[in-house]
Enzyme design. Structure first.
Site, PDB file in Angstrom:
ATOM      1  N   SER A   1      52.062   9.995  30.995  1.00 34.50           N
ATOM      2  CA  SER A   1      52.015  11.214  30.178  1.00 34.50           C
ATOM      3  C   SER A   1      50.734  11.961  30.496  1.00 34.50           C
ATOM      4  CB  SER A   1      52.043  10.864  28.695  1.00 34.50           C
ATOM      5  OG  SER A   1      51.637  11.997  27.959  1.00 34.50           O
TER       6      SER A   1
ATOM      7  N   HIS B   1      55.520  12.656  32.824  1.00 34.44           N
ATOM      8  CA  HIS B   1      55.984  13.039  31.489  1.00 34.44           C
ATOM      9  C   HIS B   1      55.069  14.137  30.928  1.00 34.44           C
ATOM     10  CE1 HIS B   1      57.975  12.051  27.622  1.00 34.44           C
ATOM     11  NE2 HIS B   1      56.784  12.254  27.068  1.00 34.44           N
TER      12      HIS B   1
ATOM     13  N   ASP C   1      54.182  16.438  27.696  1.00 31.76           N
ATOM     14  CA  ASP C   1      54.320  16.582  26.248  1.00 31.76           C
ATOM     15  C   ASP C   1      53.988  18.001  25.838  1.00 31.76           C
ATOM     16  OD1 ASP C   1      55.019  13.916  25.377  1.00 31.76           O
ATOM     17  OD2 ASP C   1      53.061  13.334  26.142  1.00 31.76           O
TER      18      ASP C   1
ATOM     19  N   MET D   1      53.684  20.642  22.994  1.00 35.53           N
ATOM     20  CA  MET D   1      53.514  20.670  21.528  1.00 35.53           C
ATOM     21  C   MET D   1      53.148  22.070  21.077  1.00 35.53           C
ATOM     22  SD  MET D   1      51.192  17.297  21.092  1.00 35.53           S
ATOM     23  CE  MET D   1      51.652  15.711  21.782  1.00 35.53           C
TER      24      MET D   1
ATOM     25  N   HIS E   1      59.056  16.794  27.654  1.00 31.28           N
ATOM     26  CA  HIS E   1      59.338  16.362  26.285  1.00 31.28           C
ATOM     27  C   HIS E   1      58.905  17.479  25.346  1.00 31.28           C
ATOM     28  CE1 HIS E   1      58.129  13.293  22.904  1.00 31.28           C
ATOM     29  NE2 HIS E   1      59.147  14.054  22.548  1.00 31.28           N
TER      30      HIS E   1
ATOM     31  N   MET F   1      58.190  19.007  22.015  1.00 30.00           N
ATOM     32  CA  MET F   1      57.937  18.781  20.590  1.00 30.00           C
ATOM     33  C   MET F   1      57.640  20.146  19.985  1.00 30.00           C
ATOM     34  SD  MET F   1      55.702  15.335  21.029  1.00 30.00           S
ATOM     35  CE  MET F   1      55.403  15.654  22.749  1.00 30.00           C
TER      36      MET F   1
ATOM     37  N   MET G   1      60.885   7.438  20.181  1.00 30.32           N
ATOM     38  CA  MET G   1      59.460   7.566  19.871  1.00 30.32           C
ATOM     39  C   MET G   1      58.990   6.291  19.168  1.00 30.32           C
ATOM     40  SD  MET G   1      58.479  10.376  21.137  1.00 30.32           S
ATOM     41  CE  MET G   1      56.782  10.147  20.602  1.00 30.32           C
TER      42      MET G   1
ATOM     43  N   ASP H   1      58.259   6.077  24.232  1.00 30.61           N
ATOM     44  CA  ASP H   1      57.073   6.925  24.290  1.00 30.61           C
ATOM     45  C   ASP H   1      56.139   6.627  23.120  1.00 30.61           C
ATOM     46  OD1 ASP H   1      55.303   8.964  24.718  1.00 30.61           O
ATOM     47  OD2 ASP H   1      56.747  10.586  24.440  1.00 30.61           O
TER      48      ASP H   1
END
Ligand code: DX5
Ligand code: ZN
Length: 214
Positions: free
Chosen positions: A6, A30, A32, A34, A63, A65, A137, A175
């Site tokens: 990540s 990966h 993330d 956000m 991913h 979020m 998660m 994750d």
């Protein structure tokens, strides 16, 4: 088993050096994303992602979020994502999830659905035959460096059993809080793709990656 580092934990002062190590040693990264709404933190947008895409041919696992995954799925697909994963909890509605799954698939990229620690596997079972990846998660999403929640183990076993029983092909990804000491147990419970952030980037990256890859 695949390892997906990540890049939330990447040191941007060492971008070139650390990305070169990833290019050499792993197959997947990966990302993330956000937005400060779906989770209480902000990470990065498509421009940072493009800097990675420009310098890497690795599989880019995004991913999301965010509270608006339709919009950002589109943005990150245009930026070169290979997979888009969004959260069930954004909609809490199977039909709405299915609609976005189809929209993402129409772009010939892979699609994943993620569940937070409080969401049961049972809830998303009607969608499992449409997905390439199920992201479990094992921490509350939002921050790296948290402790792995043991409740994830049962979810992994349940997803693996369901896949076997129904002849499905989705990959099971985990994750949050993945380290050397628990990686094997997580894989034995059913995980195909381990996401690891802080563990990979703290200290000797090459040695860390080797120690968690088997
Ligand atoms: C948390 C993120 C994770 C995080 C994992 O919201 O989705 O991908 O970066 O970090 P570690 O491995 O440090 O728990
Ligand atoms: Zn993640």
């Amino acid at each position: 088993m695949l390892l997906a580092p990540s890049i939330l934990s990447l040191d941007y002062a060492k971008f070139n050096e650390q990305l070169a190590i990833l290019n050499e040693k792993v197959e997947m990264i990966h990302f993330d994303v956000m937005d400060g709404h779906f989770v209480p933190n902000i990470s990065f947008g498509p421009d940072i992602f493009k800097a990675f895409r420009k310098n890497s041919d690795l599989f880019m696992d995004v991913h999301l979020m965010v509270t608006d995954p339709e919009k950002f799925a589109d943005v990150f697909i245009k930026a070169g994502a290979d997979n888009i994963t969004f959260h069930y909890e954004v909609f809490e509605d199977l039909d709405k999830c299915r609609e976005l799954i189809h929209k993402i698939k129409d772009n010939y990229v892979k699609v994943g659905l993620s569940i937070k620690p409080g969401t049961d596997v049972e809830t998303i079972k009607p969608l499992l035959d449409e997905l390439d990846i199920i992201l479990v998660m094992s921490v509350e999403p939002g921050f790296g460096g948290q402790k792995f929640m043991e409740s994830a183990y049962d979810k992994l076993r349940e997803l693996k059993d369901y896949r076997d029983a129904h002849g499905l092909n989705y990959k099971i990804e985990v994750d949050g809080g993945v380290k050397k000491f628990n990686a094997r147990q997580i894989v034995e419970a059913g995980c195909d793709i381990l996401v690891a952030g802080s563990f990979v980037f703290e200290g000797d990256m090459r040695a860390n990656i080797d120690s968690i890859t088997f």
